[in-house]
Design a protein around this motif. Structure first.
Motif, PDB file in Angstrom:
ATOM      1  N   PHE A   1      52.836  -1.861 114.571  1.00  0.00           N
ATOM      2  CA  PHE A   1      52.583  -0.434 114.653  1.00  0.00           C
ATOM      3  C   PHE A   1      52.260  -0.024 116.083  1.00  0.00           C
ATOM      4  O   PHE A   1      52.669   1.036 116.545  1.00  0.00           O
TER       5      PHE A   1
ATOM      6  N   PHE B   1      50.870  -6.773 107.232  1.00  0.00           N
ATOM      7  CA  PHE B   1      49.956  -5.888 107.957  1.00  0.00           C
ATOM      8  C   PHE B   1      49.766  -6.348 109.402  1.00  0.00           C
ATOM      9  O   PHE B   1      48.643  -6.519 109.869  1.00  0.00           O
TER      10      PHE B   1
ATOM     11  N   LYS C   1      61.022   1.481 110.363  1.00  0.00           N
ATOM     12  CA  LYS C   1      61.654   1.934 109.132  1.00  0.00           C
ATOM     13  C   LYS C   1      63.158   2.014 109.261  1.00  0.00           C
ATOM     14  O   LYS C   1      63.847   2.293 108.287  1.00  0.00           O
TER      15      LYS C   1
ATOM     16  N   LYS D   1      52.007   8.105 101.921  1.00  0.00           N
ATOM     17  CA  LYS D   1      51.654   6.774 102.436  1.00  0.00           C
ATOM     18  C   LYS D   1      51.655   5.719 101.338  1.00  0.00           C
ATOM     19  O   LYS D   1      51.467   4.534 101.594  1.00  0.00           O
TER      20      LYS D   1
ATOM     21  N   ARG E   1      53.006  -3.638  96.415  1.00  0.00           N
ATOM     22  CA  ARG E   1      54.121  -3.910  97.316  1.00  0.00           C
ATOM     23  C   ARG E   1      53.848  -3.202  98.616  1.00  0.00           C
ATOM     24  O   ARG E   1      53.555  -2.019  98.618  1.00  0.00           O
ATOM     25  N   VAL E   2      53.959  -3.938  99.704  1.00  0.00           N
ATOM     26  CA  VAL E   2      53.744  -3.298 101.001  1.00  0.00           C
ATOM     27  C   VAL E   2      55.077  -3.212 101.715  1.00  0.00           C
ATOM     28  O   VAL E   2      55.728  -4.217 101.947  1.00  0.00           O
ATOM     29  N   TRP E   3      55.484  -1.998 102.033  1.00  0.00           N
ATOM     30  CA  TRP E   3      56.782  -1.809 102.674  1.00  0.00           C
ATOM     31  C   TRP E   3      56.680  -1.886 104.192  1.00  0.00           C
ATOM     32  O   TRP E   3      55.634  -1.608 104.759  1.00  0.00           O
ATOM     33  N   TYR E   4      57.755  -2.224 104.820  1.00  0.00           N
ATOM     34  CA  TYR E   4      57.953  -2.191 106.298  1.00  0.00           C
ATOM     35  C   TYR E   4      57.160  -3.241 107.053  1.00  0.00           C
ATOM     36  O   TYR E   4      57.583  -3.718 108.084  1.00  0.00           O
TER      37      TYR E   4
ATOM     38  N   VAL F   1      58.666   8.245 101.551  1.00  0.00           N
ATOM     39  CA  VAL F   1      57.871   7.293 102.343  1.00  0.00           C
ATOM     40  C   VAL F   1      58.470   7.163 103.745  1.00  0.00           C
ATOM     41  O   VAL F   1      57.747   7.109 104.731  1.00  0.00           O
ATOM     42  N   GLU F   2      59.802   7.148 103.807  1.00  0.00           N
ATOM     43  CA  GLU F   2      60.450   6.969 105.105  1.00  0.00           C
ATOM     44  C   GLU F   2      60.138   8.130 106.041  1.00  0.00           C
ATOM     45  O   GLU F   2      59.906   7.949 107.225  1.00  0.00           O
ATOM     46  N   SER F   3      60.105   9.338 105.491  1.00  0.00           N
ATOM     47  CA  SER F   3      59.826  10.493 106.344  1.00  0.00           C
ATOM     48  C   SER F   3      58.340  10.586 106.674  1.00  0.00           C
ATOM     49  O   SER F   3      57.932  11.417 107.477  1.00  0.00           O
ATOM     50  N   GLY F   4      57.540   9.752 106.044  1.00  0.00           N
ATOM     51  CA  GLY F   4      56.113   9.761 106.349  1.00  0.00           C
ATOM     52  C   GLY F   4      55.330  10.792 105.560  1.00  0.00           C
ATOM     53  O   GLY F   4      54.140  10.993 105.808  1.00  0.00           O
TER      54      GLY F   4
ATOM     55  N   GLY G   1      47.050   0.821 106.333  1.00  0.00           N
ATOM     56  CA  GLY G   1      47.617   0.158 105.165  1.00  0.00           C
ATOM     57  C   GLY G   1      46.602  -0.731 104.472  1.00  0.00           C
ATOM     58  O   GLY G   1      46.446  -0.694 103.251  1.00  0.00           O
TER      59      GLY G   1
ATOM     60  N   ILE H   1      52.994   1.011  95.644  1.00  0.00           N
ATOM     61  CA  ILE H   1      53.737   0.786  96.879  1.00  0.00           C
ATOM     62  C   ILE H   1      52.929   1.353  98.032  1.00  0.00           C
ATOM     63  O   ILE H   1      52.408   2.467  97.940  1.00  0.00           O
ATOM     64  N   ILE H   2      52.767   0.571  99.089  1.00  0.00           N
ATOM     65  CA  ILE H   2      51.986   1.024 100.233  1.00  0.00           C
ATOM     66  C   ILE H   2      52.835   0.976 101.486  1.00  0.00           C
ATOM     67  O   ILE H   2      53.556  -0.005 101.730  1.00  0.00           O
ATOM     68  N   ASP H   3      52.769   2.036 102.293  1.00  0.00           N
ATOM     69  CA  ASP H   3      53.446   2.044 103.590  1.00  0.00           C
ATOM     70  C   ASP H   3      52.605   1.219 104.551  1.00  0.00           C
ATOM     71  O   ASP H   3      51.530   1.634 104.963  1.00  0.00           O
ATOM     72  N   GLY H   4      53.097   0.041 104.893  1.00  0.00           N
ATOM     73  CA  GLY H   4      52.302  -0.863 105.720  1.00  0.00           C
ATOM     74  C   GLY H   4      52.537  -0.694 107.204  1.00  0.00           C
ATOM     75  O   GLY H   4      51.963  -1.424 108.002  1.00  0.00           O
ATOM     76  N   SER H   5      53.386   0.271 107.602  1.00  0.00           N
ATOM     77  CA  SER H   5      53.745   0.330 109.024  1.00  0.00           C
ATOM     78  C   SER H   5      52.498   0.501 109.892  1.00  0.00           C
ATOM     79  O   SER H   5      52.386  -0.116 110.933  1.00  0.00           O
ATOM     80  N   ASP H   6      51.551   1.326 109.472  1.00  0.00           N
ATOM     81  CA  ASP H   6      50.277   1.379 110.175  1.00  0.00           C
ATOM     82  C   ASP H   6      49.361   0.359 109.514  1.00  0.00           C
ATOM     83  O   ASP H   6      48.778   0.611 108.465  1.00  0.00           O
TER      84      ASP H   6
ATOM     85  N   ILE I   1      61.474   8.454  96.133  1.00  0.00           N
ATOM     86  CA  ILE I   1      60.295   7.808  96.703  1.00  0.00           C
ATOM     87  C   ILE I   1      60.599   7.255  98.078  1.00  0.00           C
ATOM     88  O   ILE I   1      59.866   7.466  99.037  1.00  0.00           O
ATOM     89  N   ARG I   2      61.721   6.564  98.155  1.00  0.00           N
ATOM     90  CA  ARG I   2      62.070   5.915  99.411  1.00  0.00           C
ATOM     91  C   ARG I   2      62.165   6.940 100.531  1.00  0.00           C
ATOM     92  O   ARG I   2      61.652   6.737 101.628  1.00  0.00           O
TER      93      ARG I   2
END
Lengths: 385, 369
Positions: free
Chosen positions: A191, A186, A351, B96, A179-182, B90-93, B129, B120-125, B86-87
């Motif tokens: 970003f 990609f 986020k 990852k 699962r990829v969040w946010y 991840v939100e606070s960084g 990611g 679960i992967i933080d995809g923001s970067d 978890i949430r």
């Protein structure tokens, strides 16, 4: 008393007006202010990617069999590698690599299939151009993955063929549900663009403030201001207010471009975004004032401003991840206000982070902002009076 | 003809010498920045912090966790006991990614069926990611649960040429030299003509017997020397401090870098003929060179991964060609055979920009007179 106050304010406003006129008088300046953010956003949004695709590859196929052709096809099908040539001469690889025509090579040995048939393990050779260490590292990973998959494929294609079936108990694989969040697709721009807001704000306000005050000193108009009835804090406020407003205009331009062109989700609150931007402005304007107080000519202040900028951009994690830096640099990066600002921007945009989640960053930003602007304005006032 | 050029060059040279503070800044700042940047630019993804939510607490989940902890790619940062925790993390960084093991994860292993877990992967970067995603699959495919006698069909050995240890500095430092040189050269020349316009000395120049092109060439000459010295300083520093290898011929590099310097200086000149004040000239020169040289030269970000439009733009970025030359000579030990194309591109670029600048200058010159 109240009368005096109004008259002071009445003096401040014309000064701000004068600054605005000075800024907007020239066309290149207008372009600098309005066109550059858009161009920068467009270019950076697409260009800043460390993704590695289409690595040019030359394959040295020494076997030329059905098996090796199949292997080549499996590489052709991916977008990771671009096949620029197939040769059977090992020495050809050198020419391809030296000229930069290829950045990777794969050598299929002459007895590749024969060895597999004999139940031996043949060795493929991969050659990478390490002069781009980054790409090389990632490309090695890709190639290993590709070849691993190809091996699995062989197992599927020849399940009962004892010649190819090397083991009796295939290993149990773990099935991972990712699962990829946010940012599930990609999207690189999700970003980058929030970061660009930080970059542009720092860029324009710091340089313009630094140079514009030195310019007045160089041309001699600062003396005129000093003999005017204006208090020194009024002169300062008059000088930096237009740049602060400009900063807000610039980030708004980037935000609109981000939202409507790059379709970046904005999950957080705008008031919070503007609040942290205001805190960041205190820092960049303060730094600009500071630079102007330690330099004599426009060229000098440009160089020093450039140095500050390059430093804060480098340490902000915008281009290069801070986590990878050596410890002493990571400590040094704690001094970088842009680092906190960009963290806030990305948190708010992607986020939907609120005030509470960003409290440490906001606290740091506020601290630096107040500290720097106070220090710089004290210095500035001392220079003036 | 030549004497006119030299008079202008001498005047410009005196301008440089008279301001020792700027001169020191020009020499020292690039070196300082090379120290910082040489260490700071490291694109390797390493020690990615992962969280664990283990509802199974079994040998199998521990085996998987050990598989992740045993590499320097990942680092197990902490164990969490709820989705909420978890949430927040991840939100606070702080982390990852998260490995989630459902209760009963182990059960299926006994039956020979693949057990299922969630990652679960933080995809923001996006870049990181994607790399994390690949890393997770590679490690999961290496974790072996249960006995196996499977043997691979073939293996692959990897050799790295030109930079066998894959040292990041060998890649980054030549790029830094190219980018900083470009910026310094442009900032230097961008003010030369704008200064004359701002201070009103353009008319004096008009009265001198020198022609427009003599003035332009005379103005560029001292800065070429200055930029060449700065470049040599930076390269020497790169060799001594970072130990970057130098396989090719230094003389060849010296010759080819003059072409690059001329290209950079000519951009500054062009900016200077456009800008009315020094402030705009410098800001324009910096913006016009810094970002393109960093972004579109192949300095760090691979050009081949960019949209075609940007790849087209990159063909008019001098830093791109100089990087080919620099990396080619330093790391690959290239001789001239492979360096003709970048050299020609630089020369053509310089010629075109110079002609435009001289034409623009000539026009302003006439108006001033």
């Amino acid at each position: 008393m109240p009368q005096k106050k109004t008259s002071r304010r009445a003096r401040l406003l014309p000064l701000i007006k004068k600054e605005f006129i000075q800024i907007f008088r020239t066309k290149p300046m207008l372009a600098f202010i309005f066109v550059m953010p858009i161009v920068q956003t467009l270019v950076m949004g697409y260009a800043v990617t460390t993704e590695v695709t289409r690595v040019p590859m030359v394959i040295c196929d020494q076997e030329r069999s059905q098996q090796s052709r199949q292997l080549i096809r499996s590489i052709r099908q991916t977008e990771y590698f671009d096949l620029v040539g197939i040769t059977s001469e090992y020495t050809e690889i050198e020419r391809y690599m030296d000229s930069g025509e290829a950045a990777s090579a794969l050598v299929i040995p002459p007895d590749f299939t024969r060895q597999m048939r004999k139940n031996k393990v043949p060795v493929l050779q991969a050659i990478m151009d390490g002069s781009n260490s980054n790409t090389a590292q990632i490309a090695i990973g890709y190639l290993q993955g590709l070849m691993g998959k190809y091996g699995e494929q062989l197992r599927v294609w020849y399940p009962n063929d004892i010649m190819y079936y090397a083991g009796l108990n295939p290993p149990i694989r773990i099935a991972a549900n990712m699962r990829v969040w946010y940012n599930p697709n990609f999207e690189n721009t999700y970003f980058m663009v929030p970061g660009i807001i930080g970059l542009i704000l720092a860029f324009s306000t710091l340089i313009l403030t630094a140079v514009s005050i030195v310019r007045e000193r160089e041309v001699g108009t600062l003396e005129q201001l000093m003999v005017s009835p204006l208090k020194s804090w009024q002169i300062m406020l008059g000088k930096i207010t237009p740049f602060a407003l400009l900063g807000f205009v610039e980030i708004s331009i980037v935000m609109v471009a981000g939202k409507y062109y790059f379709m970046i989700p904005m999950r957080g609150s705008f008031p919070l975004l503007f609040f942290v931007s205001f805190l960041m402005l205190l820092t960049t304007l303060g730094l600009g004032l500071f630079v102007s107080s330690i330099t004599k000519t426009q060229q000098q202040s440009m160089f020093v401003a450039w140095f500050f900028l390059i430093f804060i951009i480098l340490m902000s994690g915008f281009f290069f991840p801070v986590d990878n830096m050596p410890l002493w640099l990571r400590r040094l990066s704690l001094l970088d206000p842009l680092r906190y600002y960009i963290a806030c921007l990305r948190g708010i945009f992607l986020k939907g982070a609120g005030f509470q989640a960003l409290l440490p960053q906001i606290g740091a930003l506020a601290g630096y902002g107040v500290l720097i602007i106070t220090f710089a304005s004290l210095r500035f006032q001392k220079r003036i009076s | 003809m030549i004497s006119g050029t030299f008079t202008i060059a001498k005047k410009e040279f005196i301008h440089i010498i008279r301001d020792p503070r700027s001169l020191i800044l020009i020499m020292v700042l690039p070196l300082l920045m090379m120290v910082l940047y040489g260490y700071a630019i490291n694109m390797d993804v390493k020690n990615v912090k992962l969280g664990v939510l283990d509802n199974d607490h079994s040998w199998a989940s521990r085996e998987v966790i050990r598989g992740f902890g045993g590499t320097d790619f990942f680092e197990i940062f902490g164990y969490y006991d709820s989705r909420n925790a978890i949430r927040q993390a991840v939100e606070s960084g702080a982390i990852k990614g998260v490995l989630v093991f459902p209760a009963g994860f182990t059960e299926s292993v006994g039956r020979g069926v693949s057990p299922e877990m969630q990652v679960i992967i933080d995809g923001s970067d996006a870049n990181t990611g994607k790399i994390i995603q690949t890393g997770v699959s590679v490690i999961l495919s290496n974790v072996i649960l249960g006995s196996t006698s499977a043997k691979p069909f073939f293996t692959m050995e990897t050799r790295v040429w030109y930079n066998p240890e894959l040292e990041g500095v060998n890649f980054i430092v030549p790029g830094l030299v190219a980018v900083f040189l470009m910026m310094i050269a442009t900032i230097l020349t961008s003010i030369t003509i704008a200064r004359e316009k701002e201070t009103g000395t353009m008319i004096q120049l008009r009265l001198s017997p020198a022609s427009a092109s003599q003035i332009i060439i005379g103005k560029v000459l001292p800065y070429t020397v200055l930029a060449f010295i700065v470049g040599t300083l930076m390269l020497t520093f790169a060799l001594l401090y970072y130990g970057v290898p130098f396989h090719g011929s230094p003389l060849l590099l010296a010759g080819l870098s003059v072409a690059y310097l001329l290209a950079s200086l000519s951009i500054g000149l062009l900016v200077s003929t456009v800008a009315e004040s020094q402030q705009i000239a410098m800001a324009g020169g910096m913006l016009g060179t810094m970002l393109p040289s960093i972004l579109l030269s192949g300095f760090i970000f691979p050009l081949r991964s960019m949209p075609v439009a940007l790849q087209w733009i990159s063909t008019v970025i001098p830093a791109k060609y100089f990087l080919e030359i620099l990396r080619g000579i330093m790391l690959k030990g290239n001789s001239m055979i492979y360096l003709w194309p970048p050299l020609w591109s630089l020369l053509i670029f310089t010629a075109i920009v110079m002609v435009i600048s001289i034409a623009r200058f000539r026009r302003q010159f006439k108006i001033a007179g």
